[in-house]
Design a protein around this motif. Sequence first.
Motif, short mmCIF file in Angstrom:
data_model
loop_
_atom_site.label_atom_id
_atom_site.label_comp_id
_atom_site.label_asym_id
_atom_site.label_seq_id
_atom_site.Cartn_x
_atom_site.Cartn_y
_atom_site.Cartn_z
N TRP A 347 0.84 -1.22 0.00
CA TRP A 347 0.00 0.00 0.00
C TRP A 347 0.87 1.26 0.00
O TRP A 347 1.80 1.42 0.78
CB TRP A 347 -0.88 0.00 1.24
N GLU A 349 0.17 5.70 -0.66
CA GLU A 349 -0.81 6.74 -0.93
C GLU A 349 -0.12 8.10 -0.96
O GLU A 349 0.91 8.32 -0.33
CB GLU A 349 -1.91 6.73 0.13
N ARG A 356 -6.75 12.21 -2.11
CA ARG A 356 -5.76 11.15 -1.87
C ARG A 356 -5.73 10.20 -3.06
O ARG A 356 -6.77 9.78 -3.56
CB ARG A 356 -6.10 10.38 -0.59
N ILE A 358 -4.37 6.46 -4.16
CA ILE A 358 -3.91 5.19 -3.59
C ILE A 358 -3.42 4.30 -4.71
O ILE A 358 -4.06 4.20 -5.76
CB ILE A 358 -5.04 4.50 -2.81
#
Length: 624
Positions: A347, A349, A356, A358
């Motif tokens: 992950w 971001e 945001r 991602i």
Amino acid sequence: MNKRTTQINKTLYATLFLIILPVMLMVWAKYTEDAIKAPVINSTATGYAMIILGALLMLWAMYHLKKHGKGLPMNAFPPSKFVTSGPYKLFRHPIYWGFGILMIGYFILIKSASGLWLVAPTTILSMIALVMGYETIDLKDRFPKERIKTVLDVPGKTDLPAGIRESLVSLFWVIGLLFLSNYIINLFNDNQHSISSKLLMSPMNNKNGYLPIVYLLFVILTPFFIKRNSLLRYWVITCTFALFISTYSSLLCLGIGEPNVSLRQGIVCFVPAFIILLSIKSFFKQSKLMGVISGVIGSAIIVSQITFARSGVLYTASSVGIFFIAGNYNLIWNFLRKSAEKIANSWQEWVFGKVRVINHGFYVGFGSFVGILLAGVLIGDSYTWGILIFSFVVIVFSALWAQIIEGSEKLKRPYGYYGALVGIIFASLIVWLLGYNVWIIIGAISVAMPWVQAIGRLRCLVNGCCHGSKVPDANIGIKYFHHRSRVCGISHLKGELLHPTPLYAMIWLFLVGFLLISLWFNDFSSPFIFGLYLILTGIGRFVEEAYRGEVQTPIIKGLRLYQWTAILSVLVGIFMTFIHIEIVSIPSHFGWQTILSATIGGLFTTFAMGIDFPYSNTRFSRLV
């Protein structure tokens, strides 16, 4: 539940599976007969023999369930005692085996190509799914101390010396699958010109009838010279895997044959080179001396095959390729599993003011790009904007569905696959109103969807959705550690070994995807392709759901919600195969419009599933 209600429910259950279901299968075969122009088996005696054998096996198993299990074969009302006698001592799930044999025998008897090549395989896959996705788990829960062990079980993983039983059982499975694979491929192959089937499985072009027997003798003797159970197990599994790959790939490249073909004499004795190579590798694992001896003999066999092959280069390349994949299945699985775990913890971001981005959105955006591009390649620029609109509507409905089922304070903008299927109805209406041929778009979308879903499951790994339940085996499970993952934030399973269910789905979708492409290029109708897409993805989803561990998914009557929707998907898919339409030939004028629409679709999907507003608390605002 009182006794009277229970008896009524049992009667209804028995009526469904003993009367309604068989009638449905016969009707399905009858009304799809025109769609399956495949060879039939002209043997009335075989049909009757299989019907009798299957019926006797079912009755024998039911008798033992009633006598020793104190119940009947009803999943909803299972026997109260664990049964290991009669056919249950010989092999697992004898009722399903019996029904499968009976069903195939019936379709052979009535010479139904649809029954033999559509209805029977689909029903058998469904029975396997039921076993994997429900019965195996249910048995472990109800009889945790019992262990299923039968005469025909494949040898275990132990290094104990292999006995005569293990050798005979191993030979039974490999030879049985080898003969079945040869028979099926050459049943189609007699009137066809498929490169893969003619060169992969039956390259022999000589008049020496003894050579195939020599090859077969090598395989017959192999399990008796392998001395350890673990090596016998390896030999059986790798040979099974290799035969599946060769049969699957051969039939995909095969056109639909004419009925009433005849088999060439002796063809069932043919042993592909990859089986010889896998046998040699098993001997090398045992000892270098056995490896060298078997290698010399096996090399002579393979050289003689190449000498008589229609194309020695192609035959050698295909055999080595299958040998490499099957022989290293464990290494390949570990590579995929470790890669899945790495992606699951990747992950990232980036926040720009109130927005945001991602990283998992890039996966699903790329999947959407590939899907629209593939569909556009199949039906051309003239339909590409219809495909894009169709895709927009489907994504919106997948969000609406998940919002209703899973939406909460923690899940502001989830997405659900079955919402996408509902969206197909509305998307079809919209593109129809815009003047497009809906069936053409649905057919192309159906071919593209498995690839879109498979790539999209990479997002599931990163996001932690669709994650698996706990599994004790480190050779199977993966671990999630990132705090943003749903696994850690919602299910609270950080660091636990979990089934890599997104990976399971990707492997299944990969197989489904190639099959649907083959159907498209063999001129199957769009409703049929869409129907088979629903059937196969439904079967796969039923099994996958059984090993998922999301806490927010409701459980209804012992099955997870999406197992019920998977069953519905299969039923709707069967209905779709009944629809007969005239096949329209669409010239594919692939150009810049397809590339542009695929790019727009990819960017939209990336925004929908990878870009959110982390400081907002309104619906559809946050992805996490």
